[in-house]
Design a protein around this motif. Structure first.
Motif, PDB file in Angstrom:
ATOM      1  N   TRP A  29       0.824  -1.210   0.000  1.00  0.00           N
ATOM      2  CA  TRP A  29       0.000   0.000   0.000  1.00  0.00           C
ATOM      3  C   TRP A  29       0.857   1.258   0.000  1.00  0.00           C
ATOM      4  CZ3 TRP A  29      -4.536  -1.538  -1.410  1.00  0.00           C
ATOM      5  CH2 TRP A  29      -4.938  -2.838  -1.085  1.00  0.00           C
ATOM      6  N   VAL A  30       2.023   1.174   0.645  1.00  0.00           N
ATOM      7  CA  VAL A  30       2.989   2.275   0.554  1.00  0.00           C
ATOM      8  C   VAL A  30       3.473   2.415  -0.883  1.00  0.00           C
ATOM      9  CG1 VAL A  30       5.309   3.035   1.222  1.00  0.00           C
ATOM     10  CG2 VAL A  30       3.758   2.141   2.951  1.00  0.00           C
ATOM     11  N   THR A  31       3.756   1.275  -1.515  1.00  0.00           N
ATOM     12  CA  THR A  31       4.199   1.297  -2.911  1.00  0.00           C
ATOM     13  C   THR A  31       3.128   1.901  -3.807  1.00  0.00           C
ATOM     14  OG1 THR A  31       5.485  -0.712  -2.516  1.00  0.00           O
ATOM     15  CG2 THR A  31       5.064  -0.123  -4.806  1.00  0.00           C
ATOM     16  N   LEU A  32       1.879   1.464  -3.637  1.00  0.00           N
ATOM     17  CA  LEU A  32       0.773   1.998  -4.428  1.00  0.00           C
ATOM     18  C   LEU A  32       0.646   3.507  -4.229  1.00  0.00           C
ATOM     19  CD1 LEU A  32      -1.718   1.614  -6.235  1.00  0.00           C
ATOM     20  CD2 LEU A  32      -3.042   1.112  -4.162  1.00  0.00           C
ATOM     21  N   THR A  86      13.285   4.553   3.665  1.00  0.00           N
ATOM     22  CA  THR A  86      12.329   4.144   2.640  1.00  0.00           C
ATOM     23  C   THR A  86      11.325   3.197   3.273  1.00  0.00           C
ATOM     24  OG1 THR A  86      14.098   4.297   0.996  1.00  0.00           O
ATOM     25  CG2 THR A  86      12.103   3.136   0.341  1.00  0.00           C
ATOM     26  N   PRO A  87      10.067   3.643   3.444  1.00  0.00           N
ATOM     27  CA  PRO A  87       9.104   2.868   4.238  1.00  0.00           C
ATOM     28  C   PRO A  87       8.950   1.413   3.821  1.00  0.00           C
ATOM     29  CG  PRO A  87       8.227   5.054   3.814  1.00  0.00           C
ATOM     30  CD  PRO A  87       9.501   4.940   3.017  1.00  0.00           C
ATOM     31  N   PHE A  88       8.839   1.120   2.509  1.00  0.00           N
ATOM     32  CA  PHE A  88       8.529  -0.260   2.141  1.00  0.00           C
ATOM     33  C   PHE A  88       9.700  -1.204   2.420  1.00  0.00           C
ATOM     34  CE2 PHE A  88      10.147   1.557  -1.772  1.00  0.00           C
ATOM     35  CZ  PHE A  88      10.882   0.553  -2.369  1.00  0.00           C
ATOM     36  N   TYR A  89      10.943  -0.745   2.338  1.00  0.00           N
ATOM     37  CA  TYR A  89      12.082  -1.583   2.707  1.00  0.00           C
ATOM     38  C   TYR A  89      12.185  -1.734   4.225  1.00  0.00           C
ATOM     39  CZ  TYR A  89      14.241  -1.847  -1.932  1.00  0.00           C
ATOM     40  OH  TYR A  89      14.506  -2.126  -3.251  1.00  0.00           O
ATOM     41  N   MET A  90      12.124  -0.589   4.910  1.00  0.00           N
ATOM     42  CA  MET A  90      12.326  -0.602   6.360  1.00  0.00           C
ATOM     43  C   MET A  90      11.215  -1.354   7.072  1.00  0.00           C
ATOM     44  SD  MET A  90      15.207   0.792   6.679  1.00  0.00           S
ATOM     45  CE  MET A  90      15.285   0.961   8.468  1.00  0.00           C
ATOM     46  N   THR A  91       9.983  -1.223   6.592  1.00  0.00           N
ATOM     47  CA  THR A  91       8.866  -1.924   7.220  1.00  0.00           C
ATOM     48  C   THR A  91       9.060  -3.428   7.159  1.00  0.00           C
ATOM     49  OG1 THR A  91       7.318  -0.144   6.690  1.00  0.00           O
ATOM     50  CG2 THR A  91       6.365  -2.306   7.127  1.00  0.00           C
ATOM     51  N   VAL A  92       9.428  -3.933   5.988  1.00  0.00           N
ATOM     52  CA  VAL A  92       9.636  -5.377   5.819  1.00  0.00           C
ATOM     53  C   VAL A  92      10.779  -5.853   6.707  1.00  0.00           C
ATOM     54  CG1 VAL A  92      10.302  -7.182   4.181  1.00  0.00           C
ATOM     55  CG2 VAL A  92       8.708  -5.384   3.481  1.00  0.00           C
ATOM     56  N   MET A  93      11.895  -5.145   6.694  1.00  0.00           N
ATOM     57  CA  MET A  93      13.053  -5.555   7.477  1.00  0.00           C
ATOM     58  C   MET A  93      12.764  -5.522   8.972  1.00  0.00           C
ATOM     59  SD  MET A  93      16.920  -3.966   7.561  1.00  0.00           S
ATOM     60  CE  MET A  93      16.516  -2.626   8.702  1.00  0.00           C
ATOM     61  N   LEU A  94      12.234  -4.403   9.455  1.00  0.00           N
ATOM     62  CA  LEU A  94      12.026  -4.238  10.898  1.00  0.00           C
ATOM     63  C   LEU A  94      10.931  -5.154  11.425  1.00  0.00           C
ATOM     64  CD1 LEU A  94      12.371  -0.361  11.212  1.00  0.00           C
ATOM     65  CD2 LEU A  94      14.033  -2.095  11.874  1.00  0.00           C
ATOM     66  N   ASN A  95       9.843  -5.311  10.680  1.00  0.00           N
ATOM     67  CA  ASN A  95       8.749  -6.171  11.148  1.00  0.00           C
ATOM     68  C   ASN A  95       9.212  -7.612  11.337  1.00  0.00           C
ATOM     69  OD1 ASN A  95       6.968  -4.068  11.219  1.00  0.00           O
ATOM     70  ND2 ASN A  95       5.845  -4.637   9.368  1.00  0.00           N
ATOM     71  N   ASN A  96      10.055  -8.090  10.425  1.00  0.00           N
ATOM     72  CA  ASN A  96      10.566  -9.455  10.563  1.00  0.00           C
ATOM     73  C   ASN A  96      11.617  -9.557  11.660  1.00  0.00           C
ATOM     74  OD1 ASN A  96       9.559 -11.436   8.281  1.00  0.00           O
ATOM     75  ND2 ASN A  96       9.727  -9.423   7.346  1.00  0.00           N
ATOM     76  N   LEU A 136       8.969  12.592  10.242  1.00  0.00           N
ATOM     77  CA  LEU A 136      10.053  13.089  11.090  1.00  0.00           C
ATOM     78  C   LEU A 136       9.679  13.127  12.569  1.00  0.00           C
ATOM     79  CD1 LEU A 136      11.315  15.998   8.796  1.00  0.00           C
ATOM     80  CD2 LEU A 136      12.613  13.951   9.407  1.00  0.00           C
ATOM     81  N   THR A 137       8.389  13.188  12.857  1.00  0.00           N
ATOM     82  CA  THR A 137       7.934  13.274  14.261  1.00  0.00           C
ATOM     83  C   THR A 137       7.374  11.940  14.752  1.00  0.00           C
ATOM     84  OG1 THR A 137       5.784  14.127  13.479  1.00  0.00           O
ATOM     85  CG2 THR A 137       7.451  15.746  14.134  1.00  0.00           C
ATOM     86  N   GLY A 138       7.775  10.849  14.120  1.00  0.00           N
ATOM     87  CA  GLY A 138       7.279   9.529  14.487  1.00  0.00           C
ATOM     88  C   GLY A 138       7.508   9.185  15.940  1.00  0.00           C
ATOM     89  N   ASP A 139       8.629   9.628  16.514  1.00  0.00           N
ATOM     90  CA  ASP A 139       8.931   9.335  17.916  1.00  0.00           C
ATOM     91  C   ASP A 139       8.008  10.075  18.875  1.00  0.00           C
ATOM     92  OD1 ASP A 139      10.935   7.646  17.169  1.00  0.00           O
ATOM     93  OD2 ASP A 139      12.561   9.070  17.495  1.00  0.00           O
ATOM     94  N   LEU A 140       7.313  11.101  18.370  1.00  0.00           N
ATOM     95  CA  LEU A 140       6.395  11.876  19.216  1.00  0.00           C
ATOM     96  C   LEU A 140       4.975  11.315  19.168  1.00  0.00           C
ATOM     97  CD1 LEU A 140       7.571  15.523  18.360  1.00  0.00           C
ATOM     98  CD2 LEU A 140       8.192  14.129  20.346  1.00  0.00           C
ATOM     99  N   HIS A 141       4.474  11.018  17.948  1.00  0.00           N
ATOM    100  CA  HIS A 141       3.081  10.550  17.866  1.00  0.00           C
ATOM    101  C   HIS A 141       2.961   9.026  17.903  1.00  0.00           C
ATOM    102  CE1 HIS A 141       3.907   9.620  13.666  1.00  0.00           C
ATOM    103  NE2 HIS A 141       4.182  10.888  13.398  1.00  0.00           N
ATOM    104  N   HIS A 142       4.070   8.294  17.704  1.00  0.00           N
ATOM    105  CA  HIS A 142       4.115   6.825  17.809  1.00  0.00           C
ATOM    106  C   HIS A 142       3.131   6.121  16.868  1.00  0.00           C
ATOM    107  CE1 HIS A 142       6.789   7.272  21.195  1.00  0.00           C
ATOM    108  NE2 HIS A 142       5.898   8.025  21.825  1.00  0.00           N
ATOM    109  N   LEU A 143       2.795   6.765  15.764  1.00  0.00           N
ATOM    110  CA  LEU A 143       1.981   6.131  14.735  1.00  0.00           C
ATOM    111  C   LEU A 143       2.893   5.557  13.659  1.00  0.00           C
ATOM    112  CD1 LEU A 143      -0.765   8.892  14.323  1.00  0.00           C
ATOM    113  CD2 LEU A 143      -0.990   6.736  15.567  1.00  0.00           C
ATOM    114  N   ASP A 144       2.419   4.556  12.960  1.00  0.00           N
ATOM    115  CA  ASP A 144       3.192   3.954  11.877  1.00  0.00           C
ATOM    116  C   ASP A 144       3.385   5.001  10.781  1.00  0.00           C
ATOM    117  OD1 ASP A 144       4.257   2.480   9.782  1.00  0.00           O
ATOM    118  OD2 ASP A 144       3.022   0.715  10.208  1.00  0.00           O
ATOM    119  N   ILE A 145       4.649   5.353  10.503  1.00  0.00           N
ATOM    120  CA  ILE A 145       4.904   6.431   9.547  1.00  0.00           C
ATOM    121  C   ILE A 145       4.560   6.036   8.112  1.00  0.00           C
ATOM    122  CG2 ILE A 145       6.659   7.499  10.994  1.00  0.00           C
ATOM    123  CD1 ILE A 145       8.791   6.254   9.262  1.00  0.00           C
TER     124      ILE A 145
END
Length: 465
Positions: free
Chosen positions: A94-97, A193-203, A281-290
């Protein structure tokens, strides 16, 4: 007569490609099973090698094989449907789309060309300046689209070649096109890059639940690689001698002038992109999935009150990238389900047990480079992030250092099929395979030296090993 000979050669080449595509899976099936090489893994490798070779040899429409790929795993009975289509339940497709549609919107309203022309005007007073203008434009585009600048940048470089009357299969076509390719692929390895980092970190979080990386920390940890990218692009025209007699021309200035002042849609789009970047950039403040920023922004632009996007943007979107990205991720998810990653860890861990952390990271990097020739970046991140993190922890190494070594190997390629970005570039037909292999192989060699001499020592210095 020449046409007849050409047709015979093409048919012969096609037969050879199909023979290899069929022969490799048969070899996988003939290897005897054991405790590690199970029957399910045997079938997985046969299906995967068959489909990857079809992609590599361009034997079938890419979107068609991307859609059929996960169903092939179900057909041979190694995974249920919920595993075969699991990638669609993650944010990555969905990030890619979102990124691809955002790039189409930017192209239609003129913002993409405005950025690219501006970069070339500012830097393109010489051949080297032209190359660096393309590099800068690609980096900016990739950053603001979350790593989805591939197609528009490939199209832009094609336009530059046509505007400058660059000949097909010339070294100039390769230098201009591959600079654009490097700008939107290599930048994925120092810009978050969200789609790379999401896959790597989630696993990896299956092993290290509190593992966290944000945009700031990722750039600091990987920023030396940006220097390598700049140095290599600077080096390219010096090694691969261009023939184009380029001097500062009025073409780009005229095209920029035609765009006029920023219109209201460009301004709204710019505000939307800035808000998404601030959200990230403020992900550490709102703690939502960037990831949600790039997922939602393109669709918000369709709202009547905003009225920036249109149905034309949907019609122009190439959904091949979306399906291929999900397909690549699915390879890794199926591999995890079947225990391929665990088998890999079981083989690798005893070999590395008595080695230094520096040697371990180099081995992980080299394995990544080799594996990327057979698989794809997303497949590797999905399949191997968890076992690599597990190996690192068991050997007393910080998981991030090991994961970054795995990531770095994904940017080193020899053939276009290893990275979809380069498949898109080659599809325009300007770059010869010979020039592609020369330029990208040299990059891989020099990048390997850079990883060994700069990146790993840098990770030691900042404490992530």
């Amino acid at each position: 007569m020449d046409k007849v000979i050409s047709g015979i050669n093409e048919n012969r080449s096609l037969y050879i490609k199909w023979m290899i595509t069929i022969f490799v899976p048969i070899i996988c099936l003939l290897i005897p099973t054991n405790e590690i090489y199970t029957h399910e893994i045997k079938l997985f490798l046969a299906v995967t090698s068959f489909c990857i070779l079809i992609i590599a040899f361009e034997l079938m429409l890419l979107i068609a094989i991307a859609i059929l790929f996960p169903f092939a795993y179900m057909l041979v009975g190694i995974v249920p449907v919920d595993v075969a289509l699991q990638s669609w339940t993650t944010t990555a497709p969905w990030v890619t789309l979102g990124g691809v549609i955002l790039a189409c919107i930017m192209e239609r309203v003129g913002l993409l060309r405005r950025i690219a022309y501006w970069c070339i005007i500012k830097l393109g007073k010489s051949y080297q300046g032209l190359i660096f203008g393309i590099l800068l434009g690609g980096n900016i585009l990739n950053f603001i689209t979350g790593g989805q600048g591939w197609i528009p940048m490939a199209a832009f470089c094609y336009g530059v070649c046509k505007a400058l009357d660059v000949k097909k299969h010339s070294i100039d076509a390769a230098l201009i096109s591959l600079t654009g390719g490097i700008s939107v692929s290599t930048s994925c390895f120092f810009f978050y890059t969200p789609f790379y980092m999401t896959v790597m970190l989630n696993n990896a979080r299956n092993v290290v639940p509190d593992l966290s990386v944000n945009m700031y920390s990722f750039f600091i940890q990987m920023c030396p690689y940006a220097l390598f990218m700049i140095l290599y692009v600077w080096l390219m025209p010096k090694i691969f001698k261009p023939t184009l007699q380029y001097q500062d021309t009025d073409y780009f200035r005229n095209e920029y002038a035609k765009l006029g002042a920023m219109n209201i849609k460009e301004k709204k789009l710019t505000v939307g992109i800035i808000l998404v970047l601030l959200f990230m950039l403020t992900g550490d403040l709102h703690h939502l999935d960037i990831d949600w920023g790039f997922i939602l922004l393109p669709w918000i632009l369709f709202l009547p009150i905003i009225n920036v996007a249109s149905f034309d943007d949907i019609k122009k979107t190439d959904f091949t990238i979306v399906f291929f990205g999900a397909c690549c991720m699915e390879i890794g998810l199926v591999a995890n389900y079947l225990g391929v990653g665990a088998a890999f860890a079981a083989i690798l861990k005893p070999l590395l047990a008595s080695s230094s952390s520096y040697f371990i990271l180099m081995i992980i990097y080299v394995v990544s480079v080799i594996t990327n020739f057979l698989l794809t970046p997303l497949a590797i991140l999905a399949a191997f992030s968890e076992p690599i993190a597990q190996i690192a922890l068991s050997l007393g190494i910080h998981p991030l250092g090991a994961l970054y070594a795995l990531m770095m190997g994904l940017d080193q390629i020899f053939m276009p099929h290893e990275f979809l970005n380069y498949v898109v570039i080659m599809a325009f037909g300007l770059v010869s395979m010979k020039d592609f292999i020369k330029i990208m192989t040299l990059k891989t060699v020099l990048a390997t030296v850079f990883v060994a001499a700069v990146m790993i020592p840098w990770w030691y210095f900042i404490g992530i090993i």
